[in-house]
Write an enzyme that holds these catalytic residues in place. Structure first.
Site, mmCIF file in Angstrom:
data_model
loop_
_atom_site.group_PDB
_atom_site.id
_atom_site.type_symbol
_atom_site.label_atom_id
_atom_site.label_comp_id
_atom_site.label_asym_id
_atom_site.label_seq_id
_atom_site.Cartn_x
_atom_site.Cartn_y
_atom_site.Cartn_z
ATOM 1 N N THR A 121 1.006 -1.603 0.068
ATOM 2 C CA THR A 121 -0.207 -0.633 0.205
ATOM 3 C C THR A 121 1.108 1.324 -0.285
ATOM 4 O O THR A 121 2.254 1.431 0.528
ATOM 5 C CB THR A 121 -0.905 0.214 0.840
ATOM 6 O OG1 THR A 121 -1.661 1.125 1.220
ATOM 7 C CG2 THR A 121 -0.226 -0.118 2.905
ATOM 8 N N TYR A 145 -2.140 0.162 9.505
ATOM 9 C CA TYR A 145 -2.163 0.041 8.857
ATOM 10 C C TYR A 145 -1.459 -0.626 7.692
ATOM 11 O O TYR A 145 -0.723 -1.781 7.715
ATOM 12 C CB TYR A 145 -3.365 0.253 7.645
ATOM 13 C CG TYR A 145 -3.446 -0.330 6.345
ATOM 14 C CD1 TYR A 145 -3.976 -1.484 6.004
ATOM 15 C CD2 TYR A 145 -3.579 0.706 5.995
ATOM 16 C CE1 TYR A 145 -3.952 -1.551 4.702
ATOM 17 C CE2 TYR A 145 -3.563 -0.012 4.476
ATOM 18 C CZ TYR A 145 -3.981 -0.926 3.874
ATOM 19 O OH TYR A 145 -3.620 -1.475 2.459
#
Ligand code: UDP
Length: 332
Positions: A121, A145
């Site tokens: 990501t 995250y």
């Protein structure tokens, strides 16, 4: 050319994983989907894929699948993806995205899987000093995250150096849209991502859209992001797979984005245009941890893979997202 070997797709009942499974099948690769169906949907698994309900950390299950299907590569999409939830419940993220990925990688090594493709990501960049963000920039994620994904990148790097496996970590920017043929799309309820939220609003599933911050250092004051069509992203995985097989000694970390950004207002204007109606907009304060602008330097992926964007058009992304959202309404 012989028969193509089978690919194990974890999270293949989810949004991006189901599009990758479709792209693999379209290109003639046999697909085995492993998904625990916690956030995925059984119906999202494409016809033609073998489906197994189970967990990536179930080594005997995964090892058995690898052996039975002679899995050549793993595409690993399974994981948790909601940034605010990762702040509330970090250990869930370090479990699902880090610890369970470690178990999956260990099983892959134990069963001689030679190639591994990982869903990473742009959150690994945190708030970048300069944009577009390039892979050579320091990583500095600002939420659990991003850190849970970055640790898995590091595990893959170290594992590939020590074992006969190469890997490609693909750093996704803002993934949106849906399969243009209407076979899959983003289906999980309670979405927080802008395009999904906006198409829900356009179809009357929510009252409107809150704009989180209008005082950013951007041309119109709202946040700028690099929105990539999920089908282009899926195609990048196929090209990465072929590259890993062709050059087994090389591993890659590649940004997946178009290298240009749109503001929140530009996205909402596009949704209004494509829906032919006006979403109600409210101005809200900034959301914690949002950078002003985040776009991809995509020169490395363009130089490494044959991949070229085919759906690099905001209105087209929104059109496909709207069409999928409508079909979801009809399913419900
Ligand atoms: N955003 C917004 N309203 C929403 C959701 C998002 O204004 O309901 C903004 C957000 O502040 C950011 C951009 O839209 O500038 C993209 O946010 P999203 O949550 O889709 O993805 P992120 O970039 O945070 O991963």
């Amino acid at each position: 050319m012989g028969e193509k070997p089978a690919i194990l797709v974890t999270g293949g009942a989810g949004y991006i994983g189901s599009h990758a499974a479709l792209a693999l099948l379209d290109a003639g690769w046999p697909v085995v989907v492993l998904d625990n169906l916690v956030t995925g949907f059984r119906w999202a698994v494409p016809d033609g894929a073998v489906f197994v309900e189970g967990d990536i950390a179930d080594s005997s299950l995964v090892g058995g699948l690898i052996d039975a299907h002679e899995i050549a590569a793993i595409m690993h999409f399974a994981g948790s993806v909601v940034v605010p939830e990762s702040v509330e419940n970090p250990l869930k993220y370090y479990d699902n995205n880090t610890a369970r990925s470690r178990t999956l990688v260990a099983t892959a090594i134990a069963h001689q899987v030679r190639h591994f493709i990982f869903s990473s990501t742009a959150a690994v960049y945190g708030i970048p000093d300069t944009i577009p963000a390039s892979e050579s920039m320091p990583t500095d994620p600002i939420n659990p995250y991003g850190r849970s994904k970055l640790m898995t990148e590091w595990m893959l790097r170290d594992t590939a150096a020590a074992h006969p496996m190469n890997y490609c970590a693909l750093r996704y920017f803002n993934v949106a849209g849906a399969d243009p043929a209407g076979r899959s799309g983003q289906s999980t309820a309670g979405a927080t991502h802008l395009i999904k939220v906006a198409v829900e609003a356009a179809l009357g599933k929510r009252d409107g859209v809150a704009i989180f911050g209008t005082d950013y250092d951007t041309p119109d004051g709202t946040g700028v992001r690099d929105y990539i069509h999920v089908s282009d992203l899926a195609a990048a995985h196929i090209d990465a797979l072929e590259k890993l097989i062709a050059k087994p000694n090389d591993s890659h970390i590649l940004n997946c984005g178009y290298g240009r950004g749109f503001s929140v207002l530009e996205v909402l204007d596009s949704v209004d245009r494509m829906a032919g109606s006006q979403i109600s907009r409210t101005m809200e304060p900034r959301r914690a941890g949002d950078p002003d602008a985040l776009t991809a330097d995509n020169r490395l992926i363009l130089g490494t893979l044959p991949w070229r964007p085919e759906h690099d058009d905001l209105d087209g992304i929104v059109r496909d997202a709207l069409a999928w959202e409508k079909s979801l309404g009809e399913k419900a």
